[in-house]
Write a protein that holds these residues in place. Structure first.
Motif, PDB file in Angstrom:
ATOM      1  N   LEU A  52       0.628  -1.203   0.194  1.00  0.00           N
ATOM      2  CA  LEU A  52       0.052  -0.112   0.000  1.00  0.00           C
ATOM      3  C   LEU A  52       0.795   1.170   0.202  1.00  0.00           C
ATOM      4  N   TRP A  53       2.253   1.133   0.236  1.00  0.00           N
ATOM      5  CA  TRP A  53       3.050   2.257   0.502  1.00  0.00           C
ATOM      6  C   TRP A  53       3.091   3.170  -0.924  1.00  0.00           C
ATOM      7  N   CYS A  54       2.959   2.333  -2.028  1.00  0.00           N
ATOM      8  CA  CYS A  54       2.861   3.008  -3.346  1.00  0.00           C
ATOM      9  C   CYS A  54       1.747   4.128  -3.472  1.00  0.00           C
ATOM     10  N   LEU A  55       0.760   4.112  -2.875  1.00  0.00           N
ATOM     11  CA  LEU A  55      -0.299   5.076  -2.916  1.00  0.00           C
ATOM     12  C   LEU A  55       0.191   6.306  -2.089  1.00  0.00           C
ATOM     13  N   VAL A  56       1.315   6.369  -1.235  1.00  0.00           N
ATOM     14  CA  VAL A  56       1.739   7.543  -0.656  1.00  0.00           C
ATOM     15  C   VAL A  56       3.216   8.027  -1.080  1.00  0.00           C
ATOM     16  N   ASP A  57       3.718   7.152  -1.722  1.00  0.00           N
ATOM     17  CA  ASP A  57       5.091   7.382  -2.031  1.00  0.00           C
ATOM     18  C   ASP A  57       5.167   8.189  -3.332  1.00  0.00           C
ATOM     19  N   ARG A  58       6.058   9.238  -3.405  1.00  0.00           N
ATOM     20  CA  ARG A  58       6.168  10.068  -4.588  1.00  0.00           C
ATOM     21  C   ARG A  58       6.456   9.540  -6.076  1.00  0.00           C
ATOM     22  N   ASN A  59       7.058   8.079  -5.584  1.00  0.00           N
ATOM     23  CA  ASN A  59       7.800   7.415  -6.733  1.00  0.00           C
ATOM     24  C   ASN A  59       6.676   6.500  -7.015  1.00  0.00           C
ATOM     25  N   ASN A  60       5.939   6.385  -6.511  1.00  0.00           N
ATOM     26  CA  ASN A  60       4.940   5.213  -6.577  1.00  0.00           C
ATOM     27  C   ASN A  60       5.364   3.655  -6.361  1.00  0.00           C
ATOM     28  N   ARG A  61       6.294   3.838  -5.482  1.00  0.00           N
ATOM     29  CA  ARG A  61       7.117   2.432  -5.308  1.00  0.00           C
ATOM     30  C   ARG A  61       6.769   1.858  -4.061  1.00  0.00           C
ATOM     31  N   TYR A  62       6.850   0.312  -3.917  1.00  0.00           N
ATOM     32  CA  TYR A  62       6.760  -0.379  -2.879  1.00  0.00           C
ATOM     33  C   TYR A  62       7.846  -0.429  -1.828  1.00  0.00           C
ATOM     34  N   TRP A  63       8.231  -0.884  -0.512  1.00  0.00           N
ATOM     35  CA  TRP A  63       8.921  -1.005   0.339  1.00  0.00           C
ATOM     36  C   TRP A  63       9.848  -1.969  -0.557  1.00  0.00           C
ATOM     37  N   HIS A  64       9.668  -2.916  -1.020  1.00  0.00           N
ATOM     38  CA  HIS A  64      10.680  -3.918  -1.550  1.00  0.00           C
ATOM     39  C   HIS A  64      11.275  -3.246  -2.800  1.00  0.00           C
ATOM     40  N   ASP A  65      10.454  -2.342  -3.515  1.00  0.00           N
ATOM     41  CA  ASP A  65      11.273  -1.723  -4.630  1.00  0.00           C
ATOM     42  C   ASP A  65      12.622  -0.905  -4.169  1.00  0.00           C
ATOM     43  N   TYR A  66      12.409  -0.313  -3.108  1.00  0.00           N
ATOM     44  CA  TYR A  66      13.575   0.584  -2.389  1.00  0.00           C
ATOM     45  C   TYR A  66      14.585  -0.638  -1.860  1.00  0.00           C
ATOM     46  N   LEU A  67      14.141  -1.612  -1.437  1.00  0.00           N
ATOM     47  CA  LEU A  67      15.172  -2.701  -0.687  1.00  0.00           C
ATOM     48  C   LEU A  67      16.010  -3.572  -1.956  1.00  0.00           C
ATOM     49  N   SER A  68      15.350  -3.645  -2.838  1.00  0.00           N
ATOM     50  CA  SER A  68      15.984  -4.407  -4.217  1.00  0.00           C
ATOM     51  C   SER A  68      16.639  -3.221  -5.081  1.00  0.00           C
ATOM     52  N   GLY A  69      16.287  -2.127  -5.054  1.00  0.00           N
ATOM     53  CA  GLY A  69      16.668  -1.155  -6.149  1.00  0.00           C
ATOM     54  C   GLY A  69      16.149  -1.359  -7.567  1.00  0.00           C
ATOM     55  N   THR A  70      14.644  -1.916  -7.298  1.00  0.00           N
ATOM     56  CA  THR A  70      13.817  -2.101  -8.735  1.00  0.00           C
ATOM     57  C   THR A  70      12.612  -1.496  -8.621  1.00  0.00           C
ATOM     58  N   GLU A  71      11.953  -1.272  -9.930  1.00  0.00           N
ATOM     59  CA  GLU A  71      10.516  -0.787  -9.533  1.00  0.00           C
ATOM     60  C   GLU A  71       9.874  -1.171 -10.708  1.00  0.00           C
ATOM     61  N   LEU A  72       8.681  -1.147 -10.816  1.00  0.00           N
ATOM     62  CA  LEU A  72       7.660  -1.438 -11.780  1.00  0.00           C
ATOM     63  C   LEU A  72       7.397  -0.186 -12.738  1.00  0.00           C
ATOM     64  N   ILE A  73       7.202  -0.515 -14.058  1.00  0.00           N
ATOM     65  CA  ILE A  73       6.725   0.558 -14.822  1.00  0.00           C
ATOM     66  C   ILE A  73       5.891   0.023 -15.807  1.00  0.00           C
ATOM     67  N   LEU A  74       4.942   0.919 -16.246  1.00  0.00           N
ATOM     68  CA  LEU A  74       3.959   0.522 -17.211  1.00  0.00           C
ATOM     69  C   LEU A  74       4.652   0.794 -18.506  1.00  0.00           C
TER      70      LEU A  74
END
Length: 156
Positions: free
Chosen positions: A121-143
């Motif tokens: 749910l963090w992606c709803l408030v994060d300015r980069n729309n990332r999950y916690w595990h995005d930051y942990l792993s240095g990855t992100e989802l793109i459309l």
């Protein structure tokens, strides 16, 4: 110098739908892996043991889930559910994730889920729309754009 536009992040409903697609596949994979292990155990013990140790079941389940996601992410950055919904996993520089990042993402996703889903749910408030595990792993989802969903096979 031309400014490169950052790819848009997928919406939470799109992400959750892709996860649902993948969960259906992962449940089937886990059932097959544990079924094969049970069949092997029955054969090895000549039918004397017909139940898998619960620790072995947990280990096989974890390996199946991590293996499913890691193999797809390392191969193309997309699971089957992600392909259907035009979502791709990339590192923070837009490249393909490494094996270490894929493993960290799997571990982090477990943590995100274990905290009552707050990591997701963090992606709803994060300015980069990332999950916690995005930051942990240095990855992100793109459309992906509609035309980027699948590259046509070459006729070589």
């Amino acid at each position: 110098m031309k400014h490169l536009e950052q790819p848009a992040p997928p919406s939470l409903p799109r992400r959750l739908t892709a996860i649902l697609y993948d969960v259906l596949l992962v449940v089937a994979l886990v059932a097959v892996v544990n079924g094969l292990a049970l069949g092997a155990l029955v054969q090895l013990t000549n039918g004397k043991q017909q139940v898998l140790n619960e620790n072995l079941v947990q280990l096989l389940t974890l390996l199946s889930v991590f293996g499913f996601y890691s193999i797809f992410w390392l191969k193309s950055g997309q699971t089957l559910g992600m392909q259907a919904w035009r979502i791709k996993l990339v590192d923070f520089h837009g490249g393909r994730p490494t094996a270490g990042k894929a493993l960290l993402r799997c571990l982090g996703a477990c943590l995100s889920a274990a905290c009552l889903g707050l990591g997701y749910l963090w992606c709803l408030v994060d300015r980069n729309n990332r999950y916690w595990h995005d930051y942990l792993s240095g990855t992100e989802l793109i459309l992906l754009a509609k035309d980027e969903k699948k590259e046509p096979a070459s006729a070589d």
